[in-house]
Scaffold this active site. Structure first.
Site, PDB file in Angstrom:
ATOM      1  N   HIS A 158      22.915   7.675  69.760  1.00  0.00           N
ATOM      2  CA  HIS A 158      22.766   6.214  69.689  1.00  0.00           C
ATOM      3  C   HIS A 158      21.602   5.704  70.535  1.00  0.00           C
ATOM      4  CE1 HIS A 158      26.520   5.075  67.472  1.00  0.00           C
ATOM      5  NE2 HIS A 158      26.792   6.335  67.778  1.00  0.00           N
ATOM      6  N   ASP A 366      14.729   1.079  73.515  1.00  0.00           N
ATOM      7  CA  ASP A 366      16.102   0.932  73.034  1.00  0.00           C
ATOM      8  C   ASP A 366      16.300   1.812  71.816  1.00  0.00           C
ATOM      9  OD1 ASP A 366      18.676  -0.198  73.018  1.00  0.00           O
ATOM     10  OD2 ASP A 366      17.871  -2.189  73.422  1.00  0.00           O
TER      11      ASP A 366
HETATM   12  C1  GDG Z   1      23.623   1.412  72.480  1.00  0.00           C
HETATM   13  C2  GDG Z   1      22.118   1.651  72.439  1.00  0.00           C
HETATM   14  C3  GDG Z   1      22.137   1.019  70.055  1.00  0.00           C
HETATM   15  C4  GDG Z   1      26.345  -7.736  74.583  1.00  0.00           C
HETATM   16  N1  GDG Z   1      26.726  -8.634  75.497  1.00  0.00           N
HETATM   17  C5  GDG Z   1      27.916  -9.105  75.105  1.00  0.00           C
HETATM   18  C6  GDG Z   1      28.264  -8.456  73.920  1.00  0.00           C
HETATM   19  N2  GDG Z   1      27.279  -7.618  73.627  1.00  0.00           N
HETATM   20  C7  GDG Z   1      27.270  -6.786  72.410  1.00  0.00           C
HETATM   21  C8  GDG Z   1      26.217  -7.247  71.443  1.00  0.00           C
HETATM   22  C9  GDG Z   1      25.972  -5.974  70.646  1.00  0.00           C
HETATM   23  C10 GDG Z   1      26.242  -4.890  71.686  1.00  0.00           C
HETATM   24  O1  GDG Z   1      26.990  -5.465  72.737  1.00  0.00           O
HETATM   25  C11 GDG Z   1      24.940  -4.391  72.305  1.00  0.00           C
HETATM   26  O2  GDG Z   1      24.386  -3.519  71.400  1.00  0.00           O
HETATM   27  P1  GDG Z   1      22.876  -3.018  71.569  1.00  0.00           P
HETATM   28  O3  GDG Z   1      22.554  -2.210  70.388  1.00  0.00           O
HETATM   29  O4  GDG Z   1      21.990  -4.213  71.684  1.00  0.00           O
HETATM   30  O5  GDG Z   1      22.801  -2.222  72.938  1.00  0.00           O
HETATM   31  P2  GDG Z   1      23.675  -1.089  73.758  1.00  0.00           P
HETATM   32  O6  GDG Z   1      24.941  -1.634  74.288  1.00  0.00           O
HETATM   33  O7  GDG Z   1      22.737  -0.575  74.791  1.00  0.00           O
HETATM   34  O8  GDG Z   1      24.026   0.058  72.710  1.00  0.00           O
HETATM   35  C12 GDG Z   1      21.509   0.745  71.401  1.00  0.00           C
HETATM   36  C13 GDG Z   1      23.635   0.913  70.155  1.00  0.00           C
HETATM   37  O9  GDG Z   1      24.142   1.774  71.151  1.00  0.00           O
HETATM   38  C14 GDG Z   1      24.339   1.248  68.835  1.00  0.00           C
HETATM   39  O10 GDG Z   1      23.952   2.476  68.336  1.00  0.00           O
HETATM   40  O11 GDG Z   1      21.662   0.064  69.132  1.00  0.00           O
HETATM   41  O12 GDG Z   1      20.124   0.986  71.330  1.00  0.00           O
HETATM   42  O13 GDG Z   1      21.529   1.404  73.709  1.00  0.00           O
HETATM   43  O14 GDG Z   1      26.882  -5.827  69.617  1.00  0.00           O
HETATM   44  O15 GDG Z   1      26.692  -8.299  70.694  1.00  0.00           O
HETATM   45  N3  GDG Z   1      29.404  -8.689  73.235  1.00  0.00           N
HETATM   46  C15 GDG Z   1      30.251  -9.610  73.771  1.00  0.00           C
HETATM   47  N4  GDG Z   1      29.976 -10.255  74.932  1.00  0.00           N
HETATM   48  C16 GDG Z   1      28.832 -10.053  75.617  1.00  0.00           C
HETATM   49  O16 GDG Z   1      28.621 -10.673  76.669  1.00  0.00           O
HETATM   50  N5  GDG Z   1      31.385  -9.854  73.151  1.00  0.00           N
END
Ligand code: GDG
Length: 470
Positions: A158, A366
């Site tokens: 991921h 990322d």
């Molecule tokens: C890893 C990889 C890859 C964030 N703050 C809150 C919240 N979030 C949710 C967002 C989104 C998720 O968390 C974050 O997803 P990302 O993809 O942006 O980043 P990572 O957590 O680092 O995830 C990344 C991912 O895995 C999937 O393969 O894309 O590159 O690093 O869904 O909405 N959700 C809530 N409150 C928050 O304050 N409810």
């Protein structure tokens, strides 16, 4: 396809929407095959039961079996805090400067992967298809194979995979990468990550390319490819239309009726480029005076891995930057940055995204970045906001109609934000339409299906490659 077995560090109950799109999509496939999801319970114990293995906690969630084990505090420190998040997370995000190569961590990482393999093996059925997720569990297939497991095993990373020379800085990288080659199919987020993997196995392991996605390496045939993960667009749009989503949207519109709202939603992590984002926002206010008393940035930085020291450093840097921007530019009736170090309920995110004219998704590196896709899904197509996206996010390979920026360059990022704030309606609509089409076409269900379809195509393997000693 046989029964699906998903293995990840943490598991989620797919029946709960708070679990998010990935859990829901995996849950769907698990439901259809009466599958099993196995991982760590999130609980810590002082020590393992005398002379015995960790007990497995099994819970039935509809047709899906959820199985977890606890970890000892010592294993958690070495496997999770030390190796996974102290070595692999920084190095795979190109941050060698933040890696802590303590020799004991890799032993703990291997110990927990062996524990996972020993615990999972008796629960497996002969025609199971196993899908392992993420950097915590790279050696799991090799440990399962060492115990005689012959089922198909796929792996999805991921987070990014850096070029071979960066990977080679990890003591034991040959062991780790040989472990990765014990899967039948290895999936990456982007073509760039996939290319780095191919370069690594060619240069360090003399892999032979058999054409298409097939490689001969360590006496086995391995498939590898890029499978950019998506979101459940429909589910997210439904959240935006739900009462709580609408209420949040209305409230934000009322509250900020005289302002243009910018939004950032991230886990508080050094990969997300939060201090750089604040500097770009400060640059915007400095260079484009008309944005003062007008642009408001809401930055949610949800708490994450607070037991890793690099995370407390970034927290302090961010707090100090937000404080100085508000101190220097704020007015009695206008605070430029509203920064929240807390988690916001998932049901409120779509309304917040929809009320925002601009989203700042500016990681330094990322894997994908799902926030970028969530922002697009939540927009009103008649009056959509603009996505400002780092060229270093995996999503940048797909989301070409976003305004792509270099987050290290505050001046040009500020110029792009300024452009986004002024973008005419017609251009916003055109860009949004194109982006929406992309994220719908390659949503999380497409991602799941295409990975599992490819895994089902892999050939049956001769077993028993000698597993490298640490
Ligand atoms: C890893 C990889 C890859 C964030 N703050 C809150 C919240 N979030 C949710 C967002 C989104 C998720 O968390 C974050 O997803 P990302 O993809 O942006 O980043 P990572 O957590 O680092 O995830 C990344 C991912 O895995 C999937 O393969 O894309 O590159 O690093 O869904 O909405 N959700 C809530 N409150 C928050 O304050 N409810």
């Amino acid at each position: 396809m046989g029964r699906l077995v998903v293995v990840s560090n943490r598991i989620a109950d797919p029946r709960k929407t708070a679990a998010g799109g990935l859990a829901v999509a995996l849950g769907e496939v698990l439901n259809n095959s009466g599958g099993l999801w196995f991982g760590w319970s999130g609980k810590l114990v002082d020590e393992a039961p005398p002379g015995g293995e960790m007990p497995v906690h099994v819970q039935q969630a509809g047709p899906v079996k959820l199985a977890t084990i606890d970890l000892t505090k010592e294993d958690y420190q070495a496997y999770y805090v030390g190796y996974a998040n102290g070595v692999l997370w920084p190095v795979l995000h190109y941050r060698l400067d933040l890696a802590d190569f303590d020799a004991g961590y890799i032993e703990g990482y291997r110990r927990v992967n062996q524990l996972f393999a020993r615990t999972l093996l008796p629960m497996l059925q002969p025609d199971d298809v196993i899908w392992v997720h993420d950097y915590h569990l790279i050696p799991l297939a090799a440990e399962l194979r060492a115990l005689g497991c012959q089922q198909r095993i796929g792996f999805f990373l991921h987070i990014p995979l850096p070029p071979p020379l960066i990977l080679a800085a990890i003591p034991g990288h040959d062991w780790l990468m040989k472990g990765l080659c014990s899967y039948d199919l290895v999936g990456f987020q982007s073509h760039a990550d996939h290319e780095h993997f191919c370069h690594y196995i060619e240069s360090e392991a003399h892999a032979q390319h058999l054409g298409d996605d097939r490689w001969r390496v360590f006496n086995r045939t391995l498939h590898a490819g890029a499978f950019p993960i998506g979101i459940d667009v429909q589910e997210f749009q439904a959240l935006a239309e739900a009462p709580e989503g609408r209420e949040m949207y209305e409230r934000m519109r009322r509250e900020y009726s005289r302002r243009k709202l910018l939004v950032g939603v991230d886990r508080l992590d050094y990969s997300k480029g939060l201090p750089q984002r604040m500097r770009a926002f400060r640059e915007l206010l400095a260079r484009y005076p008309e944005t003062r008393n007008s642009a408001t940035l809401i930055q949610i930085a949800s708490p994450s891995r607070e037991d890793v020291s690099a995370y407390t450093d970034i927290l302090h840097e961010l707090e100090s930057l937000c404080g100085s921007i508000n101190g220097n530019y704020g007015e009695l009736d206008w605070m430029p940055v509203r920064y929240m170090h807390r988690t916001v309920a998932r049901s409120r995110l779509p309304g917040l995204y929809r009320a925002s004219r601009v989203a700042l998704v500016t990681p330094l590196r990322d894997g994908m970045n799902l926030v970028a896709k969530e922002f697009i899904a939540a927009q009103d197509p008649a009056d959509p906001g603009v996505l400002v996206l780092s060229r270093f996010a995996g999503a940048a390979e797909q989301l070409k109609e976003a305004l792509l920026v270099n987050p290290y360059d505050a001046e040009s990022t500020a110029a792009a934000i300024h452009l986004a704030l002024q973008m005419p309606l017609e251009e916003r609509q055109q860009r949004h339409q194109a982006l929406l089409t992309t994220i719908k076409k390659s949503d999380v269900h497409w991602w799941c299906d295409s990975f599992l379809h490819q895994l089902a195509q892999t050939e049956a393997q001769e077993t028993g490659t000698p597993w490298l000693r640490l």
